[in-house]
Design a protein around this motif. Structure first.
Motif, PDB file in Angstrom:
ATOM      1  N   THR A  82      -8.271  26.211 -22.092  1.00  8.89           N
ATOM      2  CA  THR A  82      -8.854  26.929 -21.876  1.00  8.89           C
ATOM      3  C   THR A  82      -9.643  27.030 -23.586  1.00  8.89           C
ATOM      4  O   THR A  82     -10.917  27.733 -22.880  1.00  8.89           O
ATOM      5  CB  THR A  82      -7.497  28.543 -22.304  1.00  8.89           C
ATOM      6  N   MET A 121      -4.888  27.356 -16.748  1.00 11.46           N
ATOM      7  CA  MET A 121      -4.096  27.444 -16.097  1.00 11.46           C
ATOM      8  C   MET A 121      -4.119  25.593 -14.886  1.00 11.46           C
ATOM      9  O   MET A 121      -3.194  25.336 -14.388  1.00 11.46           O
ATOM     10  CB  MET A 121      -3.872  28.666 -14.781  1.00 11.46           C
ATOM     11  N   TRP A 122      -5.498  25.962 -13.865  1.00 10.77           N
ATOM     12  CA  TRP A 122      -5.542  24.444 -13.530  1.00 10.77           C
ATOM     13  C   TRP A 122      -5.244  23.323 -14.383  1.00 10.77           C
ATOM     14  O   TRP A 122      -4.259  22.638 -13.591  1.00 10.77           O
ATOM     15  CB  TRP A 122      -6.763  24.422 -12.736  1.00 10.77           C
ATOM     16  N   ALA A 123      -5.784  22.936 -14.970  1.00  5.48           N
ATOM     17  CA  ALA A 123      -5.268  22.134 -15.880  1.00  5.48           C
ATOM     18  C   ALA A 123      -3.371  21.571 -15.990  1.00  5.48           C
ATOM     19  O   ALA A 123      -3.193  20.879 -15.569  1.00  5.48           O
ATOM     20  CB  ALA A 123      -6.517  21.644 -16.860  1.00  5.48           C
ATOM     21  N   ILE A 165      -8.595  30.366 -15.439  1.00  7.22           N
ATOM     22  CA  ILE A 165      -8.640  29.806 -14.414  1.00  7.22           C
ATOM     23  C   ILE A 165      -8.423  27.806 -14.798  1.00  7.22           C
ATOM     24  O   ILE A 165      -7.408  27.217 -14.777  1.00  7.22           O
ATOM     25  CB  ILE A 165      -9.333  30.336 -13.267  1.00  7.22           C
ATOM     26  N   MET A 166      -9.527  27.817 -15.422  1.00  8.40           N
ATOM     27  CA  MET A 166      -9.658  26.324 -15.938  1.00  8.40           C
ATOM     28  C   MET A 166      -8.291  25.972 -16.602  1.00  8.40           C
ATOM     29  O   MET A 166      -7.918  24.643 -16.378  1.00  8.40           O
ATOM     30  CB  MET A 166     -10.715  25.910 -16.676  1.00  8.40           C
ATOM     31  N   CYS A 226      -1.087  22.712 -14.487  1.00  7.64           N
ATOM     32  CA  CYS A 226      -0.746  23.269 -12.942  1.00  7.64           C
ATOM     33  C   CYS A 226      -0.353  21.453 -12.775  1.00  7.64           C
ATOM     34  O   CYS A 226       0.341  21.186 -12.660  1.00  7.64           O
ATOM     35  CB  CYS A 226      -0.919  24.580 -12.577  1.00  7.64           C
ATOM     36  N   THR A 227      -1.887  20.590 -12.845  1.00  6.04           N
ATOM     37  CA  THR A 227      -2.143  20.214 -12.787  1.00  6.04           C
ATOM     38  C   THR A 227      -1.629  18.698 -12.787  1.00  6.04           C
ATOM     39  O   THR A 227      -0.596  17.439 -12.340  1.00  6.04           O
ATOM     40  CB  THR A 227      -3.419  18.676 -12.220  1.00  6.04           C
TER      41      THR A 227
END
Length: 64
Positions: free
Chosen positions: A21, A51-53, A48-49, A55-56
Motif C-alpha cells: 500500500t 489488499m489485492w496483493a 485496493i492494490m 489476498c492473492t
C-alpha cells in the motif's frame, strides 16, 4: 474466523499489506506530481492494490 486468525498471526501477510500500500501510494504520488494531476483518490487505489496483493498471496497459503 479461523482463517482470519491465521491471516493476522502471520506477519508476512500483514507486512505485505503495509509495504504494498505504501509503495503504490508513493508511485502514484510521484506520477501525479510530475503531471500535476493529484485527484485525492490515490489512497483508495493504493489500499485496493495492497489488499489485492495480500489476498492473492494468502489465498493458497491459508488452505494448507
Amino acid at each position: 474466523m479461523f482463517q482470519l486468525k491465521l491471516y493476522v498471526k502471520n506477519s508476512y501477510f500483514v507486512s505485505l499489506v503495509l509495504i504494498e500500500t505504501s509503495s503504490m501510494l508513493l508511485y502514484q504520488y510521484l506520477a501525479n506530481f510530475t503531471n500535476q494531476s493529484y485527484s485525492g483518490k490515490e489512497w483508495l487505489i493504493a489500499g485496493i492494490m495492497g489488499m489485492w496483493a495480500s489476498c492473492t498471496t494468502s489465498a493458497g497459503a491459508l488452505g494448507f
